[in-house]
Design a protein around this motif. Structure first.
Motif, PDB file in Angstrom:
ATOM      1  N   ALA A  66       0.825  -1.199   0.000  1.00  0.00           N
ATOM      2  CA  ALA A  66       0.000   0.000   0.000  1.00  0.00           C
ATOM      3  C   ALA A  66       0.864   1.256   0.000  1.00  0.00           C
ATOM      4  CB  ALA A  66      -0.928  -0.013   1.221  1.00  0.00           C
ATOM      5  N   ALA A  67       1.976   1.214   0.738  1.00  0.00           N
ATOM      6  CA  ALA A  67       2.880   2.362   0.746  1.00  0.00           C
ATOM      7  C   ALA A  67       3.540   2.529  -0.619  1.00  0.00           C
ATOM      8  CB  ALA A  67       3.939   2.181   1.828  1.00  0.00           C
ATOM      9  N   LEU A 246     -12.191  -0.136  -0.199  1.00  0.00           N
ATOM     10  CA  LEU A 246     -11.600  -0.770   0.982  1.00  0.00           C
ATOM     11  C   LEU A 246     -12.554  -1.788   1.596  1.00  0.00           C
ATOM     12  CD1 LEU A 246      -9.348  -0.838   3.187  1.00  0.00           C
ATOM     13  CD2 LEU A 246     -10.653   0.945   4.376  1.00  0.00           C
ATOM     14  N   LEU A 247     -13.793  -1.392   1.806  1.00  0.00           N
ATOM     15  CA  LEU A 247     -14.777  -2.278   2.415  1.00  0.00           C
ATOM     16  C   LEU A 247     -15.070  -3.479   1.513  1.00  0.00           C
ATOM     17  CD1 LEU A 247     -17.201   0.473   3.753  1.00  0.00           C
ATOM     18  CD2 LEU A 247     -15.733  -1.003   5.147  1.00  0.00           C
ATOM     19  N   TYR A 248     -15.151  -3.231   0.209  1.00  0.00           N
ATOM     20  CA  TYR A 248     -15.397  -4.334  -0.725  1.00  0.00           C
ATOM     21  C   TYR A 248     -14.296  -5.390  -0.615  1.00  0.00           C
ATOM     22  CZ  TYR A 248     -16.127  -6.916  -5.068  1.00  0.00           C
ATOM     23  OH  TYR A 248     -16.334  -7.917  -5.978  1.00  0.00           O
ATOM     24  N   PHE A 249     -13.042  -4.947  -0.571  1.00  0.00           N
ATOM     25  CA  PHE A 249     -11.940  -5.906  -0.612  1.00  0.00           C
ATOM     26  C   PHE A 249     -11.615  -6.508   0.754  1.00  0.00           C
ATOM     27  CE2 PHE A 249     -11.364  -4.195  -4.836  1.00  0.00           C
ATOM     28  CZ  PHE A 249     -11.068  -5.351  -5.550  1.00  0.00           C
ATOM     29  N   VAL A 250     -11.997  -5.860   1.843  1.00  0.00           N
ATOM     30  CA  VAL A 250     -11.931  -6.554   3.133  1.00  0.00           C
ATOM     31  C   VAL A 250     -12.855  -7.770   3.098  1.00  0.00           C
ATOM     32  CG1 VAL A 250     -12.456  -6.421   5.587  1.00  0.00           C
ATOM     33  CG2 VAL A 250     -11.261  -4.539   4.501  1.00  0.00           C
ATOM     34  N   ARG A 251     -14.070  -7.546   2.607  1.00  0.00           N
ATOM     35  CA  ARG A 251     -15.024  -8.657   2.483  1.00  0.00           C
ATOM     36  C   ARG A 251     -14.527  -9.696   1.490  1.00  0.00           C
ATOM     37  NH1 ARG A 251     -18.841 -10.003  -1.059  1.00  0.00           N
ATOM     38  NH2 ARG A 251     -18.564  -8.058  -2.216  1.00  0.00           N
ATOM     39  N   THR A 377      -7.475  -1.336  -2.116  1.00  0.00           N
ATOM     40  CA  THR A 377      -7.551  -2.746  -2.491  1.00  0.00           C
ATOM     41  C   THR A 377      -6.562  -3.570  -1.690  1.00  0.00           C
ATOM     42  OG1 THR A 377      -8.207  -2.145  -4.735  1.00  0.00           O
ATOM     43  CG2 THR A 377      -7.341  -4.357  -4.413  1.00  0.00           C
ATOM     44  N   LYS A 378      -5.323  -3.094  -1.611  1.00  0.00           N
ATOM     45  CA  LYS A 378      -4.279  -3.832  -0.911  1.00  0.00           C
ATOM     46  C   LYS A 378      -4.569  -3.923   0.587  1.00  0.00           C
ATOM     47  CE  LYS A 378      -1.572  -4.345  -4.520  1.00  0.00           C
ATOM     48  NZ  LYS A 378      -0.366  -3.517  -4.658  1.00  0.00           N
ATOM     49  N   ILE A 379      -4.934  -2.789   1.183  1.00  0.00           N
ATOM     50  CA  ILE A 379      -5.228  -2.807   2.617  1.00  0.00           C
ATOM     51  C   ILE A 379      -6.422  -3.712   2.895  1.00  0.00           C
ATOM     52  CG2 ILE A 379      -5.994  -1.425   4.581  1.00  0.00           C
ATOM     53  CD1 ILE A 379      -4.420   0.905   3.467  1.00  0.00           C
ATOM     54  N   GLY A 380      -7.455  -3.610   2.036  1.00  0.00           N
ATOM     55  CA  GLY A 380      -8.640  -4.440   2.239  1.00  0.00           C
ATOM     56  C   GLY A 380      -8.320  -5.918   2.169  1.00  0.00           C
ATOM     57  N   SER A 385      -7.733 -11.107   4.582  1.00  0.00           N
ATOM     58  CA  SER A 385      -7.008 -12.377   4.599  1.00  0.00           C
ATOM     59  C   SER A 385      -6.340 -12.628   5.945  1.00  0.00           C
ATOM     60  CB  SER A 385      -5.949 -12.391   3.489  1.00  0.00           C
ATOM     61  OG  SER A 385      -6.537 -12.215   2.229  1.00  0.00           O
ATOM     62  N   ALA A 386      -5.682 -11.590   6.482  1.00  0.00           N
ATOM     63  CA  ALA A 386      -5.002 -11.757   7.762  1.00  0.00           C
ATOM     64  C   ALA A 386      -5.995 -12.036   8.884  1.00  0.00           C
ATOM     65  CB  ALA A 386      -4.184 -10.507   8.087  1.00  0.00           C
ATOM     66  N   ALA A 387      -7.158 -11.399   8.834  1.00  0.00           N
ATOM     67  CA  ALA A 387      -8.153 -11.611   9.883  1.00  0.00           C
ATOM     68  C   ALA A 387      -8.592 -13.068   9.935  1.00  0.00           C
ATOM     69  CB  ALA A 387      -9.360 -10.703   9.654  1.00  0.00           C
ATOM     70  N   ILE A 388      -8.773 -13.684   8.765  1.00  0.00           N
ATOM     71  CA  ILE A 388      -9.152 -15.100   8.752  1.00  0.00           C
ATOM     72  C   ILE A 388      -8.031 -15.964   9.320  1.00  0.00           C
ATOM     73  CG2 ILE A 388      -9.772 -17.045   7.272  1.00  0.00           C
ATOM     74  CD1 ILE A 388     -11.984 -14.936   7.663  1.00  0.00           C
ATOM     75  N   ALA A 389      -6.789 -15.669   8.938  1.00  0.00           N
ATOM     76  CA  ALA A 389      -5.655 -16.434   9.470  1.00  0.00           C
ATOM     77  C   ALA A 389      -5.566 -16.302  10.979  1.00  0.00           C
ATOM     78  CB  ALA A 389      -4.355 -15.961   8.813  1.00  0.00           C
ATOM     79  N   TYR A 390      -5.765 -15.083  11.503  1.00  0.00           N
ATOM     80  CA  TYR A 390      -5.713 -14.878  12.945  1.00  0.00           C
ATOM     81  C   TYR A 390      -6.879 -15.582  13.646  1.00  0.00           C
ATOM     82  CZ  TYR A 390      -2.085 -11.345  12.235  1.00  0.00           C
ATOM     83  OH  TYR A 390      -0.920 -10.689  11.906  1.00  0.00           O
TER      84      TYR A 390
END
Length: 457
Positions: A66-67, A246-251, A377-380, A385-390
């Protein structure tokens, strides 16, 4: 800004150019969707890496991407070549992007820390190369044509490219892994990566060859960076596009990461992986044809509100249909179609935000504004993905001995997050400041809230 007329300086978009632009997304999305859908499974089940560490790799790598995105966007706006501003990046990153995708599925047997190091480096490289290609690709849309209807058509073709990549990258991956691997998933995933990388390379080279940048930027290449970023942050259309994306790609990131676990461990029907994963955005193939006329008639805001309201209602029904697979899939497909309408809207919103910026500040920053939305997109994807892994790590998920607690976490990760995120998207789109394109006289876009957004420093 006038929206009437043909695509940029009298040029008409050919079918070949529209298809090539649309399948540019296929070139970028096929590797990325395959990675998003199966990399968590590959790392944890096939390569035997700890889920918590994998989640950290996903999160840190994509936040770093993202950066990088902002820098790439600024580079595009400062680039002037005989090939244009965006096309050189597409040409020179196509081959490296395809090769690094293959390397991701070549995890060596170097022990736990060696595997994690390989995963961290290759996953980061894929994201960086994705940034250097996909941001210029997105920035090309307002460069190709200033016409809103033509942009909707190009966005529709892009949705088709996305949907084909999702169908191939999700529905076909596991059957191909079995076919090529003969029971060896390490080998199967590697051969599938080789196939997908070749298809990606062909699509990206076609994008470079057949698409043209006609609508030239009036911004000088030596513009000051910090004031440009400041003005971007004052652009309400950009903010809505950013948050909505952002919200679309988090989902999206959460759902494609958890679907394999949901089908295997909750529904206990592994065959549904190859049905459900493509439906997450594979229904774009259908929505790509129905979205342009709907959104052209209703406008971005009203069309998305209607689609999101229906989506929330359909997702709310799913937990009650687990014991009836056919009914479950029918409702799921319907929900996927309605949510897919919003991704077609997103592609057009990005281009419209560039026009809105020019109306406010008198300059166009296609690269910078596209990079800002790519950042979303990247942050989402990283957060989802990370939330599911955690969540899997928190529930002590073990593939060989799945507990009821782990199943419960998987189940409500699958249902709860989409409903919450779709509702937040609905609230977000209410702030979209650009009205419906008029079809009566002159076809001009109404900037409804321009008076309250001063272009003065």
């Amino acid at each position: 800004m006038t929206r009437n007329g043909s695509a940029g300086q009298g040029a008409k978009l050919s079918l070949v150019e529209r298809i090539s632009y649309g399948f540019g997304d296929f070139g970028y999305s096929l590797p990325y969707n395959a990675v998003g859908a199966f990399l968590l499974y590959y790392y944890t089940v096939v390569a035997k890496m700890p889920a918590g560490a994998v989640g950290t790799i996903f999160l840190t790598a994509r936040l770093f991407d993202a950066a990088v995105d902002m820098g790439v966007g600024i580079l595009v706006d400062k680039t002037r070549t005989r090939w244009g501003q965006a096309r050189p990046y597409i040409l020179f990153t196509a081959l490296p992007y395809s090769l690094v995708f293959v390397m991701i599925f070549m995890v060596p047997d170097w022990g736990e820390y060696g595997k994690l190091a390989w995963a961290f480096v290759t996953f980061n490289l894929l994201g960086i190369l994705m940034s250097f290609g996909s941001i210029p690709y997105t920035a090309m849309l307002p460069m190709i044509t200033p016409d809103t209807d033509d942009r909707l058509k190009l966005s529709s073709m892009r949705s088709i490219g996305t949907s084909v990549s999702v169908i191939l990258g999700t529905a076909a991956t596991m059957p191909l892994v079995s076919l090529f691997g003969g029971g060896d998933e390490h080998k199967g995933f590697l051969y599938v990566a080789l196939l997908f990388s070749a298809l990606s390379l062909i699509a990206l080279l076609s994008l470079f060859r057949n698409c043209r940048e006609r609508h030239q930027s009036t911004t000088t290449a030596d513009f000051p960076i910090l004031p440009a970023i400041r003005d971007m942050l004052r652009n309400q259309a950009w903010w809505v596009a950013f948050v909505f994306t952002l919200l679309y790609f988090v989902r999206f990131g959460a759902m494609i990461s958890v679907t394999a676990f949901f089908a295997i461990d909750v529904l206990k029907k592994p065959w549904m992986i190859s049905v459900m994963l493509p439906a997450i955005s594979g229904m774009l193939l259908l929505s790509a044809f129905i979205a342009p006329p709907i959104l052209s008639r209703t406008g971005i805001r009203s069309g998305c509100v209607g689609a999101l309201l229906v989506s929330v209602g359909l997702f709310s029904l799913l937990p009650w249909l687990e014991s009836a697979p056919l009914a479950f899939l029918a409702v799921y497909f319907a929900a996927s179609i309605t949510t897919s309408l919003t991704i077609t809207a997103i592609f057009t919103m990005i281009a419209e935000a560039v026009d809105f910026h020019e109306k406010l500040f008198g300059v166009r920053y296609e690269g910078l504004l596209s990079a800002g939305v790519s950042l979303a997109t990247k942050i989402g994807m990283a957060v989802g993905s990370a939330a599911i892994a955690y969540c899997l790590a928190w529930a002590n998920y073990v593939p060989e001995a799945v507990t009821e607690e782990a199943r419960s976490v998987i189940r409500w990760s699958y249902y709860g997050w989409p409903i919450v995120l779709l509702t937040l998207q609905l609230i977000c789109i209410l702030f979209w400041p650009i009205g419906r394109t008029s079809k009566s006289r002159g076809e001009t876009t109404e900037y409804e809230e321009l008076d309250c957004l001063s272009a003065q420093p």
